[in-house]
Design a protein around this motif. Structure first.
Motif, PDB file in Angstrom:
ATOM      1  N   SER A   1      -7.706  21.691  15.096  1.00  0.00           N
ATOM      2  CA  SER A   1      -7.404  21.701  13.664  1.00  0.00           C
ATOM      3  C   SER A   1      -5.967  22.105  13.378  1.00  0.00           C
ATOM      4  CB  SER A   1      -8.358  22.627  12.927  1.00  0.00           C
ATOM      5  OG  SER A   1      -8.188  23.926  13.452  1.00  0.00           O
ATOM      6  N   SER A   2      -5.250  22.603  14.412  1.00  0.00           N
ATOM      7  CA  SER A   2      -3.838  22.904  14.182  1.00  0.00           C
ATOM      8  C   SER A   2      -3.046  22.751  15.468  1.00  0.00           C
ATOM      9  CB  SER A   2      -3.670  24.316  13.633  1.00  0.00           C
ATOM     10  OG  SER A   2      -3.846  25.243  14.669  1.00  0.00           O
ATOM     11  N   LEU A   3      -1.771  22.574  15.291  1.00  0.00           N
ATOM     12  CA  LEU A   3      -0.893  22.331  16.430  1.00  0.00           C
ATOM     13  C   LEU A   3       0.422  23.047  16.152  1.00  0.00           C
ATOM     14  CD1 LEU A   3      -1.316  20.438  18.857  1.00  0.00           C
ATOM     15  CD2 LEU A   3       0.130  18.786  17.687  1.00  0.00           C
ATOM     16  N   THR A   4       0.914  23.798  17.150  1.00  0.00           N
ATOM     17  CA  THR A   4       2.191  24.480  16.972  1.00  0.00           C
ATOM     18  C   THR A   4       3.205  23.930  17.969  1.00  0.00           C
ATOM     19  OG1 THR A   4       1.060  26.446  16.166  1.00  0.00           O
ATOM     20  CG2 THR A   4       3.333  26.734  16.903  1.00  0.00           C
ATOM     21  N   ILE A   5       4.267  23.382  17.410  1.00  0.00           N
ATOM     22  CA  ILE A   5       5.290  22.743  18.234  1.00  0.00           C
ATOM     23  C   ILE A   5       6.552  23.601  18.195  1.00  0.00           C
ATOM     24  CG2 ILE A   5       6.704  20.666  18.519  1.00  0.00           C
ATOM     25  CD1 ILE A   5       4.544  19.103  17.014  1.00  0.00           C
ATOM     26  N   LEU A   6       7.060  23.958  19.370  1.00  0.00           N
ATOM     27  CA  LEU A   6       8.292  24.742  19.452  1.00  0.00           C
ATOM     28  C   LEU A   6       9.434  23.806  19.837  1.00  0.00           C
ATOM     29  CD1 LEU A   6       9.801  27.481  19.665  1.00  0.00           C
ATOM     30  CD2 LEU A   6       9.030  27.603  22.042  1.00  0.00           C
ATOM     31  N   VAL A   7      10.516  23.858  19.067  1.00  0.00           N
ATOM     32  CA  VAL A   7      11.653  22.972  19.320  1.00  0.00           C
ATOM     33  C   VAL A   7      12.823  23.812  19.846  1.00  0.00           C
ATOM     34  CG1 VAL A   7      13.204  21.273  18.278  1.00  0.00           C
ATOM     35  CG2 VAL A   7      10.873  21.501  17.424  1.00  0.00           C
ATOM     36  N   MET A   8      13.281  23.514  21.050  1.00  0.00           N
ATOM     37  CA  MET A   8      14.397  24.289  21.608  1.00  0.00           C
ATOM     38  C   MET A   8      15.433  23.371  22.258  1.00  0.00           C
ATOM     39  SD  MET A   8      13.152  27.934  23.057  1.00  0.00           S
ATOM     40  CE  MET A   8      11.861  27.574  24.175  1.00  0.00           C
ATOM     41  N   GLY A   9      16.597  23.918  22.494  1.00  0.00           N
ATOM     42  CA  GLY A   9      17.663  23.156  23.145  1.00  0.00           C
ATOM     43  C   GLY A   9      19.010  23.774  22.800  1.00  0.00           C
ATOM     44  N   LYS A  10      20.061  23.135  23.286  1.00  0.00           N
ATOM     45  CA  LYS A  10      21.399  23.635  22.992  1.00  0.00           C
ATOM     46  C   LYS A  10      21.729  23.368  21.513  1.00  0.00           C
ATOM     47  CE  LYS A  10      23.026  21.100  26.386  1.00  0.00           C
ATOM     48  NZ  LYS A  10      23.882  20.466  27.402  1.00  0.00           N
ATOM     49  N   GLY A  11      22.839  23.911  21.046  1.00  0.00           N
ATOM     50  CA  GLY A  11      23.227  23.711  19.647  1.00  0.00           C
ATOM     51  C   GLY A  11      23.763  22.303  19.410  1.00  0.00           C
ATOM     52  N   GLY A  12      23.518  21.772  18.220  1.00  0.00           N
ATOM     53  CA  GLY A  12      24.110  20.508  17.813  1.00  0.00           C
ATOM     54  C   GLY A  12      23.505  19.267  18.454  1.00  0.00           C
ATOM     55  N   VAL A  13      22.376  19.426  19.152  1.00  0.00           N
ATOM     56  CA  VAL A  13      21.791  18.255  19.841  1.00  0.00           C
ATOM     57  C   VAL A  13      20.852  17.466  18.930  1.00  0.00           C
ATOM     58  CG1 VAL A  13      21.994  19.179  22.183  1.00  0.00           C
ATOM     59  CG2 VAL A  13      19.952  19.695  20.825  1.00  0.00           C
ATOM     60  N   GLY A  14      20.501  18.053  17.774  1.00  0.00           N
ATOM     61  CA  GLY A  14      19.620  17.336  16.837  1.00  0.00           C
ATOM     62  C   GLY A  14      18.232  17.948  16.713  1.00  0.00           C
ATOM     63  N   LYS A  15      18.106  19.240  16.996  1.00  0.00           N
ATOM     64  CA  LYS A  15      16.792  19.905  16.886  1.00  0.00           C
ATOM     65  C   LYS A  15      16.299  19.891  15.436  1.00  0.00           C
ATOM     66  CE  LYS A  15      18.331  23.807  18.517  1.00  0.00           C
ATOM     67  NZ  LYS A  15      19.711  23.325  18.729  1.00  0.00           N
ATOM     68  N   SER A  16      17.182  20.380  14.526  1.00  0.00           N
ATOM     69  CA  SER A  16      16.751  20.486  13.127  1.00  0.00           C
ATOM     70  C   SER A  16      16.504  19.101  12.534  1.00  0.00           C
ATOM     71  CB  SER A  16      17.809  21.232  12.313  1.00  0.00           C
ATOM     72  OG  SER A  16      18.042  22.499  12.904  1.00  0.00           O
ATOM     73  N   SER A  17      17.370  18.139  12.889  1.00  0.00           N
ATOM     74  CA  SER A  17      17.179  16.778  12.374  1.00  0.00           C
ATOM     75  C   SER A  17      15.834  16.220  12.840  1.00  0.00           C
ATOM     76  CB  SER A  17      18.288  15.859  12.877  1.00  0.00           C
ATOM     77  OG  SER A  17      19.540  16.394  12.576  1.00  0.00           O
ATOM     78  N   THR A  18      15.454  16.519  14.085  1.00  0.00           N
ATOM     79  CA  THR A  18      14.184  16.010  14.614  1.00  0.00           C
ATOM     80  C   THR A  18      13.005  16.641  13.871  1.00  0.00           C
ATOM     81  OG1 THR A  18      15.235  15.672  16.765  1.00  0.00           O
ATOM     82  CG2 THR A  18      12.825  15.718  16.737  1.00  0.00           C
ATOM     83  N   VAL A  19      13.130  17.945  13.549  1.00  0.00           N
ATOM     84  CA  VAL A  19      12.076  18.615  12.761  1.00  0.00           C
ATOM     85  C   VAL A  19      11.927  17.898  11.424  1.00  0.00           C
ATOM     86  CG1 VAL A  19      11.517  20.755  11.512  1.00  0.00           C
ATOM     87  CG2 VAL A  19      12.337  20.873  13.884  1.00  0.00           C
ATOM     88  N   ASN A  20      13.056  17.646  10.758  1.00  0.00           N
ATOM     89  CA  ASN A  20      13.008  16.959   9.461  1.00  0.00           C
ATOM     90  C   ASN A  20      12.392  15.570   9.582  1.00  0.00           C
ATOM     91  OD1 ASN A  20      14.196  19.139   8.237  1.00  0.00           O
ATOM     92  ND2 ASN A  20      16.270  18.301   8.315  1.00  0.00           N
ATOM     93  N   SER A  21      12.749  14.859  10.668  1.00  0.00           N
ATOM     94  CA  SER A  21      12.214  13.500  10.849  1.00  0.00           C
ATOM     95  C   SER A  21      10.701  13.519  11.029  1.00  0.00           C
ATOM     96  CB  SER A  21      12.825  12.851  12.098  1.00  0.00           C
ATOM     97  OG  SER A  21      14.187  12.619  11.930  1.00  0.00           O
ATOM     98  N   ILE A  22      10.193  14.503  11.781  1.00  0.00           N
ATOM     99  CA  ILE A  22       8.746  14.545  12.030  1.00  0.00           C
ATOM    100  C   ILE A  22       8.001  14.902  10.747  1.00  0.00           C
ATOM    101  CG2 ILE A  22       6.880  15.762  13.270  1.00  0.00           C
ATOM    102  CD1 ILE A  22       8.831  16.092  15.636  1.00  0.00           C
ATOM    103  N   VAL A  23       8.524  15.908  10.038  1.00  0.00           N
ATOM    104  CA  VAL A  23       7.834  16.349   8.822  1.00  0.00           C
ATOM    105  C   VAL A  23       7.989  15.301   7.704  1.00  0.00           C
ATOM    106  CG1 VAL A  23       7.700  18.207   7.100  1.00  0.00           C
ATOM    107  CG2 VAL A  23       8.124  18.775   9.480  1.00  0.00           C
ATOM    108  N   GLY A  24       9.079  14.545   7.756  1.00  0.00           N
ATOM    109  CA  GLY A  24       9.295  13.518   6.729  1.00  0.00           C
ATOM    110  C   GLY A  24       9.920  14.083   5.465  1.00  0.00           C
ATOM    111  N   GLU A  25      10.470  15.298   5.598  1.00  0.00           N
ATOM    112  CA  GLU A  25      11.155  15.957   4.470  1.00  0.00           C
ATOM    113  C   GLU A  25      12.344  16.689   5.040  1.00  0.00           C
ATOM    114  OE1 GLU A  25       8.982  18.947   2.113  1.00  0.00           O
ATOM    115  OE2 GLU A  25       7.207  18.080   3.010  1.00  0.00           O
ATOM    116  N   ARG A  26      13.303  17.006   4.172  1.00  0.00           N
ATOM    117  CA  ARG A  26      14.425  17.823   4.646  1.00  0.00           C
ATOM    118  C   ARG A  26      14.012  19.291   4.530  1.00  0.00           C
ATOM    119  NH1 ARG A  26      19.001  20.225   3.874  1.00  0.00           N
ATOM    120  NH2 ARG A  26      20.881  19.599   5.007  1.00  0.00           N
TER     121      ARG A  26
END
Ligand code: GDP
Ligand code: MG
Length: 312
Positions: free
Chosen positions: A36-61
């Motif tokens: 019923s729930s899923l927790t995804i952790l996003v990690m990596g170096k800076g500036g690689v597109g982590k936050s942009s990928t979060v926004n793309s998956i959620v479909g919102e900024r």
């Protein structure tokens, strides 16, 4: 109450209908399996597109994206709920600062994750980076040292900036293959994953293009140069990782404050040595002493000890 913070996942409606159908189908599968729930952790170096990928998956900024500034200093969890299913996705600050692994950021991420269970790790890097180096290896090692190398069996590598023309006339899929191989090798080395550890469940590598200029297909879905609609493909791969038979990572106090989780077995070493000394070496020494005591001494030795009756 925490549940008040979970908003309805309206961002799904931003996707074209064919993407929505595929996503809802995948969520339906989770429901069938009582997930019923899923927790995804996003990690990596800076500036690689982590936050942009979060926004793309959620479909919102939902999180800030920035080309030049360093990122927000704290991890952020975004929760969205749809048809009885909750998606939690955790964006984190970059793991590299001034050419070194940012231990402070890693500590903060660990504390933020306390008492949470990580179902999936998205390790983000760029497709259009041509080399891997020792720093990549250090970042991977730092993740494995913090959460145990088991986190990599729940991991997938996400390569952003995937809408590119490879250099030197290399074919797109060949370029993707070579970049994936280089990164997977660094992951295996950095996390000290043995070949037999990854049998049958190699870490998947997925392509992402966060740019608004990403090409689309006839159904309006964002597609990569190889024709793959990347959002449903990413979500499908996430569901595959969740059901690959490995365990989710519970971040408890022991994991955060204890020694390097990969060294746990080594704590037994002093005990094993003490056991060997008391129960193996000591009895052998005793047996040798007894043997020596029982041994009939040659005459010359008795003579030297002044014990022989016989005179020569
Ligand atoms: P983070 O530091 O890893 O969170 O990276 P951000 O998401 O803040 O992205 C850093 C910069 O790269 C921003 O200017 C983004 O617009 C840009 N960016 C991120 N992902 C992509 C991508 O897939 N394609 C392109 N063209 N730009 C991207
Ligand atoms: Mg960011």
């Amino acid at each position: 109450m925490a549940s008040n913070l979970i908003r309805e996942w309206n961002g799904i409606q931003q996707f074209p209908p064919s993407t929505q159908t595929k996503l809802l189908e995948l969520l339906g599968k989770f429901k069938q399996e009582n997930v019923s729930s899923l927790t995804i952790l996003v990690m990596g170096k800076g500036g690689v597109g982590k936050s942009s990928t979060v926004n793309s998956i959620v479909g919102e900024r939902v999180v800030a994206v920035s080309a030049f500034q360093s990122e927000g200093p704290r991890p952020v969890m975004v929760s969205r709920s749809r048809a009885g299913f909750t998606l939690n996705i955790i964006d984190t600050p970059g793991l590299v600062e001034g050419g070194y692994v940012n231990d402070h950021a890693l500590e903060m991420i660990k504390r933020f994750l306390l008492n949470k269970t990580i179902d999936v790790l998205l390790y983000v890097d760029r497709l259009d980076a041509y080399r891997v180096d020792n720093l990549d290896r250090q970042v991977i090692k730092a993740i494995a040292d913090s959460f145990g190398k088991g986190i990599w069996s729940r991991g997938l590598i996400v390569l952003t900036h995937a809408q590119l023309s490879p250099p030197d006339g290399i074919n797109y899929d060949d370029f993707f293959g070579r970049r994936s191989e280089a990164l997977l090798k660094v992951v295996r080395l950095g996390a000290r994953i043995k070949k037999q550890d990854v049998q049958g469940s190699a870490i998947p590598v997925v392509l992402v293009e966060n740019s608004g200029r990403c090409n689309t297909n006839d159904s309006g879905e964002k597609v990569l140069p190889n024709g793959i609609a990347w959002i449903p493909n990413l979500v499908k791969t996430i569901t595959d990782v969740v059901s690959n038979g490995s365990k989710a990572i519970l971040v408890d106090k022991k994991l955060i404050e204890g020694p390097n989780p990969n060294d746990r077995g080594k704590l037994w070493i002093p005990l094993i040595l003490a056991f060997q000394y008391l129960f193996v070496i000591k009895p052998i020494q005793r047996a040798i002493k007894q043997d020596i005591a029982k041994e009939e001494k040659p005459l010359w030795e008795l003579r030297d000890m002044g014990l022989s009756q016989r005179q020569f």
